[in-house]
Design a protein around this motif. Structure first.
Motif, PDB file in Angstrom:
ATOM      1  N   UNK B  72       0.929  -1.226   0.011  1.00 40.12           N
ATOM      2  CA  UNK B  72       0.063   0.037   0.242  1.00 40.12           C
ATOM      3  C   UNK B  72       0.889   1.426  -0.004  1.00 40.12           C
ATOM      4  N   UNK B  73       1.872   0.987  -0.740  1.00 36.80           N
ATOM      5  CA  UNK B  73       3.013   2.135  -0.633  1.00 36.80           C
ATOM      6  C   UNK B  73       3.160   2.721  -2.188  1.00 36.80           C
ATOM      7  N   UNK B  74       4.457   3.194  -2.323  1.00 40.88           N
ATOM      8  CA  UNK B  74       4.708   3.918  -3.624  1.00 40.88           C
ATOM      9  C   UNK B  74       4.015   3.063  -4.693  1.00 40.88           C
ATOM     10  N   UNK B  75       3.929   3.705  -5.778  1.00 37.12           N
ATOM     11  CA  UNK B  75       3.875   3.046  -7.058  1.00 37.12           C
ATOM     12  C   UNK B  75       4.438   3.941  -8.247  1.00 37.12           C
ATOM     13  N   UNK B  76       4.764   3.139  -9.217  1.00 43.05           N
ATOM     14  CA  UNK B  76       5.549   3.750 -10.293  1.00 43.05           C
ATOM     15  C   UNK B  76       4.796   3.251 -11.723  1.00 43.05           C
ATOM     16  N   UNK B  77       4.685   4.164 -12.344  1.00 43.27           N
ATOM     17  CA  UNK B  77       4.082   4.096 -13.650  1.00 43.27           C
ATOM     18  C   UNK B  77       5.243   4.150 -14.602  1.00 43.27           C
ATOM     19  N   UNK B  78       5.405   3.042 -15.604  1.00 42.35           N
ATOM     20  CA  UNK B  78       6.575   3.013 -16.609  1.00 42.35           C
ATOM     21  C   UNK B  78       5.681   3.155 -17.953  1.00 42.35           C
ATOM     22  N   UNK B  79       6.536   3.902 -18.751  1.00 41.96           N
ATOM     23  CA  UNK B  79       5.969   3.955 -20.390  1.00 41.96           C
ATOM     24  C   UNK B  79       7.394   3.568 -20.915  1.00 41.96           C
ATOM     25  N   UNK B  80       7.137   2.573 -21.742  1.00 40.13           N
ATOM     26  CA  UNK B  80       8.255   2.117 -22.765  1.00 40.13           C
ATOM     27  C   UNK B  80       8.152   2.599 -24.085  1.00 40.13           C
ATOM     28  N   UNK B  81       9.394   2.750 -24.470  1.00 44.56           N
ATOM     29  CA  UNK B  81       9.293   3.260 -25.875  1.00 44.56           C
ATOM     30  C   UNK B  81       8.400   4.708 -26.290  1.00 44.56           C
ATOM     31  N   UNK B  82       8.486   5.701 -25.589  1.00 45.94           N
ATOM     32  CA  UNK B  82       7.618   6.755 -25.658  1.00 45.94           C
ATOM     33  C   UNK B  82       7.504   7.117 -26.938  1.00 45.94           C
ATOM     34  N   UNK B  83       6.212   7.503 -27.277  1.00 49.81           N
ATOM     35  CA  UNK B  83       5.702   8.145 -28.243  1.00 49.81           C
ATOM     36  C   UNK B  83       5.364   9.609 -28.217  1.00 49.81           C
ATOM     37  N   UNK B  84       5.194  10.552 -29.075  1.00 50.23           N
ATOM     38  CA  UNK B  84       5.013  11.810 -29.014  1.00 50.23           C
ATOM     39  C   UNK B  84       3.410  12.041 -28.365  1.00 50.23           C
ATOM     40  N   UNK B  85       2.579  11.116 -28.809  1.00 52.80           N
ATOM     41  CA  UNK B  85       1.250  11.199 -28.176  1.00 52.80           C
ATOM     42  C   UNK B  85       1.252  10.645 -26.513  1.00 52.80           C
ATOM     43  N   UNK B  86       2.313  10.397 -26.077  1.00 47.02           N
ATOM     44  CA  UNK B  86       2.368  10.201 -24.620  1.00 47.02           C
ATOM     45  C   UNK B  86       2.347  11.508 -23.892  1.00 47.02           C
ATOM     46  N   UNK B  87       2.799  12.581 -24.745  1.00 48.72           N
ATOM     47  CA  UNK B  87       3.031  13.768 -24.011  1.00 48.72           C
ATOM     48  C   UNK B  87       1.644  14.259 -23.345  1.00 48.72           C
ATOM     49  N   UNK B  88       1.736  14.569 -21.756  1.00 53.12           N
ATOM     50  CA  UNK B  88       0.598  14.692 -20.998  1.00 53.12           C
ATOM     51  C   UNK B  88       0.909  14.857 -19.747  1.00 53.12           C
ATOM     52  N   UNK B  89       0.076  15.357 -18.956  1.00 49.66           N
ATOM     53  CA  UNK B  89       0.305  15.423 -17.400  1.00 49.66           C
ATOM     54  C   UNK B  89      -0.178  14.241 -16.902  1.00 49.66           C
ATOM     55  N   UNK B  90       0.429  13.318 -15.931  1.00 53.86           N
ATOM     56  CA  UNK B  90      -0.036  12.196 -15.454  1.00 53.86           C
ATOM     57  C   UNK B  90      -0.257  12.446 -14.062  1.00 53.86           C
ATOM     58  N   UNK B  91      -1.544  12.209 -13.671  1.00 52.25           N
ATOM     59  CA  UNK B  91      -1.727  12.297 -12.195  1.00 52.25           C
ATOM     60  C   UNK B  91      -2.126  11.036 -11.517  1.00 52.25           C
ATOM     61  N   UNK B  92      -1.680  11.296 -10.370  1.00 50.52           N
ATOM     62  CA  UNK B  92      -2.019   9.969  -9.425  1.00 50.52           C
ATOM     63  C   UNK B  92      -2.729  10.489  -8.271  1.00 50.52           C
ATOM     64  N   UNK B  93      -3.636   9.713  -7.883  1.00 45.98           N
ATOM     65  CA  UNK B  93      -4.581   9.788  -6.698  1.00 45.98           C
ATOM     66  C   UNK B  93      -4.782   8.737  -5.836  1.00 45.98           C
ATOM     67  N   UNK B  94      -4.844   8.986  -4.388  1.00 47.13           N
ATOM     68  CA  UNK B  94      -5.107   7.916  -3.500  1.00 47.13           C
ATOM     69  C   UNK B  94      -6.400   8.121  -2.728  1.00 47.13           C
TER      70      UNK B  94
END
Lengths: 116, 116
Positions: B72-94
């Motif tokens: 119930x602790x830290x989380x990591x989001x991994x994006x491999x082989x990034x593409x330009x369409x991945x450009x965004x703000x990534x929000x986390x919430x608990x």
């Protein structure tokens, strides 16, 4: 899946006036939760107000109040005495009951401009 | 107490590179959510963790996206082989989805990802 609809992409209001932001949702559940979140340009999402579906009384937080119409599946946000700091993107959100997955569904947002 | 924190706050990467985004939820919050928010858009659900249950990955847009959470602790989001369409703000919430709690999500400040 539940859907949340915010039909007003943009709204504007004169400072000190009142504005109402609309939100409708689709669900077959009877026990759920509804929220309005505010996202200023700084992008930090902040909870504005919450409403439990089992409560008939409309929630109120200072200048913010909701008009919850359960039968119509409508959940509008009223901002009274609008202030410049109220300018932000507002998102309506629906949360499923605790025993059905704790999932949140967000509308597409309403951008509120406050005119001095 | 401390809120949800995310790191880095901004990340610029070249197309094709892998990136890791980190989220530290509020202590004791068993539920953790990742969202993607493209410029001027609403929140797009990516993945949801609840305690030790299998995560809800239904929102991940492709197999280039993955996320992990230890307990119930830290989380990591991994994006491999990034593409330009991945450009965004990534929000986390608990969230603390327990009876008697207010159930709302608490958001982090987000990570702005720019893929060049």
């Amino acid at each position: 899946a539940q859907t949340v609809t915010q039909s007003q992409p943009e709204m504007s209001v004169q400072e000190a006036e009142t504005v109402t932001l609309s939100c409708t949702y689709d669900t077959s559940e009877s026990d759920y939760y509804l929220f309005w979140y505010k996202q200023p340009p700084s992008r930090q999402m902040i909870l504005v107000i919450r409403q439990e579906a089992y409560k008939q009384q409309n929630a109120t937080e200072n200048r913010f109040s909701v008009n919850f119409q359960k039968a119509a599946k409508s959940f509008s946000l009223k901002i009274s005495d609008s202030q410049l700091g109220d300018a932000a993107m507002y998102f309506c959100a629906y949360r499923t009951p605790p025993n059905t997955g704790n999932q949140f569904y967000f509308g597409t947002g309403t951008s509120l401009t406050v005119i001095p | 107490g401390a809120g949800v924190s995310q790191s880095p706050s901004n990340k610029v990467t070249e197309k094709g590179k892998d990136v890791e985004l980190r989220c530290d939820p509020i202590s004791g919050h068993t539920a953790l959510y990742w969202y993607r928010q493209r410029l001027g858009q609403g929140l797009e659900f990516l993945i949801y963790f609840q305690g030790n249950s299998a995560p809800d990955k239904s929102g991940l847009p492709s197999d280039r996206f993955s996320a992990e959470r230890t307990g119930e602790s830290v989380s990591t989001l991994t994006i491999q082989r990034t593409q330009q369409e991945d450009s965004a703000v990534y929000l986390c919430a608990s969230s603390l989805p327990l009876a008697g709690s207010s159930y709302e999500q608490y958001f982090g400040p987000g990570t702005r990802l720019t893929v060049t």
